[in-house]
Scaffold this active site. Structure first.
Site, PDB file in Angstrom:
ATOM      1  N   PRO A   3       0.850  -1.129  -0.078  1.00 17.55           N
ATOM      2  CA  PRO A   3      -0.082   0.001   0.161  1.00 17.55           C
ATOM      3  C   PRO A   3       0.983   1.229   0.036  1.00 17.55           C
ATOM      4  O   PRO A   3       1.937   1.350   0.735  1.00 17.55           O
ATOM      5  CB  PRO A   3      -0.758  -0.063   1.275  1.00 17.55           C
ATOM      6  CG  PRO A   3      -0.319  -1.089   1.964  1.00 17.55           C
ATOM      7  CD  PRO A   3       0.583  -2.200   1.137  1.00 17.55           C
ATOM      8  N   ASN A   4       0.180   2.206  -0.739  1.00 21.91           N
ATOM      9  CA  ASN A   4       0.956   3.657  -0.926  1.00 21.91           C
ATOM     10  C   ASN A   4       2.112   3.684  -1.756  1.00 21.91           C
ATOM     11  O   ASN A   4       2.433   4.735  -1.959  1.00 21.91           O
ATOM     12  CB  ASN A   4       1.072   4.456   0.589  1.00 21.91           C
ATOM     13  CG  ASN A   4      -0.055   4.395   1.242  1.00 21.91           C
ATOM     14  OD1 ASN A   4      -1.086   4.869   0.764  1.00 21.91           O
ATOM     15  ND2 ASN A   4      -0.163   3.764   2.232  1.00 21.91           N
ATOM     16  N   ASN A  55       7.856  -5.827  -0.996  1.00 21.99           N
ATOM     17  CA  ASN A  55       7.742  -4.494  -0.100  1.00 21.99           C
ATOM     18  C   ASN A  55       6.387  -4.392   0.592  1.00 21.99           C
ATOM     19  O   ASN A  55       5.496  -4.039  -0.229  1.00 21.99           O
ATOM     20  CB  ASN A  55       8.164  -3.255  -0.758  1.00 21.99           C
ATOM     21  CG  ASN A  55       8.149  -1.930   0.291  1.00 21.99           C
ATOM     22  OD1 ASN A  55       7.769  -2.053   1.605  1.00 21.99           O
ATOM     23  ND2 ASN A  55       9.110  -0.889  -0.028  1.00 21.99           N
ATOM     24  N   TYR A  83      11.515   8.559   0.927  1.00 18.48           N
ATOM     25  CA  TYR A  83      11.349   7.394  -0.126  1.00 18.48           C
ATOM     26  C   TYR A  83      11.849   7.667  -1.530  1.00 18.48           C
ATOM     27  O   TYR A  83      12.021   6.811  -2.060  1.00 18.48           O
ATOM     28  CB  TYR A  83       9.668   7.140  -0.276  1.00 18.48           C
ATOM     29  CG  TYR A  83       9.124   6.514   0.987  1.00 18.48           C
ATOM     30  CD1 TYR A  83       9.467   5.340   1.653  1.00 18.48           C
ATOM     31  CD2 TYR A  83       8.141   7.315   1.688  1.00 18.48           C
ATOM     32  CE1 TYR A  83       8.941   4.933   2.681  1.00 18.48           C
ATOM     33  CE2 TYR A  83       7.655   6.840   2.934  1.00 18.48           C
ATOM     34  CZ  TYR A  83       7.972   5.714   3.296  1.00 18.48           C
ATOM     35  OH  TYR A  83       7.319   5.032   4.672  1.00 18.48           O
ATOM     36  N   GLU A 118      12.211  -9.751   1.742  1.00 20.57           N
ATOM     37  CA  GLU A 118      11.434  -8.525   2.307  1.00 20.57           C
ATOM     38  C   GLU A 118      12.456  -7.209   1.956  1.00 20.57           C
ATOM     39  O   GLU A 118      13.641  -7.378   2.450  1.00 20.57           O
ATOM     40  CB  GLU A 118      11.302  -8.739   3.666  1.00 20.57           C
ATOM     41  CG  GLU A 118      10.516  -7.618   4.249  1.00 20.57           C
ATOM     42  CD  GLU A 118      10.255  -7.841   5.849  1.00 20.57           C
ATOM     43  OE1 GLU A 118      10.789  -8.782   6.451  1.00 20.57           O
ATOM     44  OE2 GLU A 118      10.012  -6.928   6.532  1.00 20.57           O
ATOM     45  N   ARG A 168       5.475  10.762  -2.758  1.00 20.30           N
ATOM     46  CA  ARG A 168       5.065  10.505  -1.239  1.00 20.30           C
ATOM     47  C   ARG A 168       6.212  10.579  -0.361  1.00 20.30           C
ATOM     48  O   ARG A 168       7.142   9.983  -0.515  1.00 20.30           O
ATOM     49  CB  ARG A 168       4.719   9.152  -1.130  1.00 20.30           C
ATOM     50  CG  ARG A 168       4.275   8.696   0.361  1.00 20.30           C
ATOM     51  CD  ARG A 168       4.350   7.141   0.250  1.00 20.30           C
ATOM     52  NE  ARG A 168       4.190   6.657   1.615  1.00 20.30           N
ATOM     53  CZ  ARG A 168       4.230   5.401   2.054  1.00 20.30           C
ATOM     54  NH1 ARG A 168       4.739   4.409   1.320  1.00 20.30           N
ATOM     55  NH2 ARG A 168       4.032   4.797   3.369  1.00 20.30           N
ATOM     56  N   ARG A 203      12.973   4.340  12.578  1.00 24.31           N
ATOM     57  CA  ARG A 203      11.905   5.262  12.466  1.00 24.31           C
ATOM     58  C   ARG A 203      10.976   4.960  13.786  1.00 24.31           C
ATOM     59  O   ARG A 203      11.555   4.428  14.762  1.00 24.31           O
ATOM     60  CB  ARG A 203      11.269   4.844  11.304  1.00 24.31           C
ATOM     61  CG  ARG A 203      11.788   5.069   9.934  1.00 24.31           C
ATOM     62  CD  ARG A 203      11.256   4.922   8.573  1.00 24.31           C
ATOM     63  NE  ARG A 203      10.095   6.025   8.568  1.00 24.31           N
ATOM     64  CZ  ARG A 203       9.045   5.832   7.509  1.00 24.31           C
ATOM     65  NH1 ARG A 203       9.372   4.717   6.849  1.00 24.31           N
ATOM     66  NH2 ARG A 203       8.337   6.593   7.437  1.00 24.31           N
ATOM     67  N   ALA A 211       3.021  -0.668   4.794  1.00 21.74           N
ATOM     68  CA  ALA A 211       2.549  -0.773   6.252  1.00 21.74           C
ATOM     69  C   ALA A 211       2.069  -2.156   6.737  1.00 21.74           C
ATOM     70  O   ALA A 211       1.846  -2.402   7.892  1.00 21.74           O
ATOM     71  CB  ALA A 211       1.307   0.144   6.349  1.00 21.74           C
ATOM     72  N   HIS A 239      12.610  -2.802   2.039  1.00 26.42           N
ATOM     73  CA  HIS A 239      12.344  -1.835   2.314  1.00 26.42           C
ATOM     74  C   HIS A 239      13.046  -0.754   2.017  1.00 26.42           C
ATOM     75  O   HIS A 239      14.236  -0.830   1.941  1.00 26.42           O
ATOM     76  CB  HIS A 239      11.928  -1.681   3.982  1.00 26.42           C
ATOM     77  CG  HIS A 239      11.093  -2.550   4.645  1.00 26.42           C
ATOM     78  ND1 HIS A 239       9.958  -2.379   4.443  1.00 26.42           N
ATOM     79  CD2 HIS A 239      11.455  -3.897   5.187  1.00 26.42           C
ATOM     80  CE1 HIS A 239       9.315  -3.319   5.145  1.00 26.42           C
ATOM     81  NE2 HIS A 239      10.189  -4.284   5.506  1.00 26.42           N
TER      82      HIS A 239
HETATM   83  C1  DQA Z   1       8.367   1.163   3.913  1.00 30.96           C
HETATM   84  C2  DQA Z   1       8.238   1.111   5.430  1.00 30.96           C
HETATM   85  C3  DQA Z   1       6.941   0.841   5.889  1.00 30.96           C
HETATM   86  O1  DQA Z   1       7.020   1.200   7.365  1.00 30.96           O
HETATM   87  C4  DQA Z   1       5.952   1.965   5.451  1.00 30.96           C
HETATM   88  O2  DQA Z   1       4.726   1.710   6.119  1.00 30.96           O
HETATM   89  C5  DQA Z   1       6.105   1.844   3.923  1.00 30.96           C
HETATM   90  C6  DQA Z   1       7.288   1.736   3.183  1.00 30.96           C
HETATM   91  C7  DQA Z   1       9.585   1.108   3.268  1.00 30.96           C
HETATM   92  O3  DQA Z   1       9.737   0.708   2.001  1.00 30.96           O
HETATM   93  O4  DQA Z   1      10.598   1.850   3.854  1.00 30.96           O
HETATM   94  O5  DQA Z   1       4.897   2.075   3.330  1.00 30.96           O
HETATM   95  O6  DQA Z   1       7.885  -0.500   3.585  1.00 30.96           O
END
Ligand code: DQA
Length: 146
Positions: free
Chosen positions: A9-10, A73, A22, A100, A17, A109, A76, A102
Site C-alpha cells: 500500500p501507498n 515490500n 522514499y 522482504e 510520497r 523510524r 505498512a 524496504h
Molecule cells: C516501507 C516502510 C514501511 O514502514 C512503510 O509503511 C512503507 C514503506 C519502506 O519501504 O521503507 O509504506 O515498507
C-alpha cells in the site's frame, strides 16, 4: 516470470510520497529499473503493486503455484498483516526465496515500524538502501537460483 516483485500500500505514490524518506523515483520508474536489473541478472521479473491486502495474499499463492521467487515490500502491512505473513510462509515453505525489502530502515523510524510480522517467514530482509534495496534483493535471488 520467475521473480515476482510486489509492492504494498501507498507505494504507487512513490516519487511524490514523502520524497525526503522514499526518494523521487516514481513507481513506474522503479518498475522499469527493477525489470532491467532483473534482466541483467538473467531473471524474468514482473512488478505489481496493490493497496489491497487480498491482492498481496493471492499473489503469494500465485507465486507458490507458478514456482516464482518473490521480492516483497509489504509497506505498512509489514507491521500487522498476519494474513500476508501466513501467505509468505507458504512461499518459503515451498522452497522458494522470498526477500522482504524496504526503501527506508524501519528500525530507525517510529516504534510501530520496528516490528515486522513478515521477517520471521522471509528468507532475508534488505532495508534502508532506497531503490538499491530492490537491486540487492534481485542479486541475492539470482545467486540463490544460480
Ligand atoms: C516501507 C516502510 C514501511 O514502514 C512503510 O509503511 C512503507 C514503506 C519502506 O519501504 O521503507 O509504506 O515498507
Amino acid at each position: 516470470m520467475n521473480v515476482l516483485v510486489v509492492n504494498g500500500p501507498n507505494l504507487r505514490r512513490l516519487g511524490t510520497r514523502e520524497p525526503e524518506k522514499y526518494g523521487t523515483t516514481t513507481h513506474e520508474e522503479l518498475a522499469a529499473l527493477v525489470t532491467a536489473w532483473g534482466a541483467d541478472a538473467g531473471l524474468d521479473v514482473e512488478v505489481r503493486q496493490s493497496d489491497d491486502e487480498a491482492d498481496l495474499v493471492h499473489w503469494m499463492h500465485e507465486a507458490v503455484d507458478s514456482g516464482a521467487h518473490v521480492i516483497l515490500n509489504p509497506a505498512a502491512f509489514t507491521h500487522y498483516s498476519y494474513a500476508l505473513r501466513d501467505a509468505c510462509a507458504l512461499v518459503t515453505a515451498a522452497g522458494l526465496t522470498l526477500v522482504e525489502v524496504h526503501l527506508t530502515n524501519p528500525q530507525a523510524r517510529e516504534e510501530f515500524r520496528h516490528t515486522s510480522v513478515i521477517s520471521g517467514v522471509a528468507t532475508g530482509t534488505i532495508a534502508g538502501l532506497g531503490i538499491d534495496s530492490y537491486r540487492l534483493a534481485l542479486e541475492a535471488v539470482a545467486r540463490r537460483v544460480g
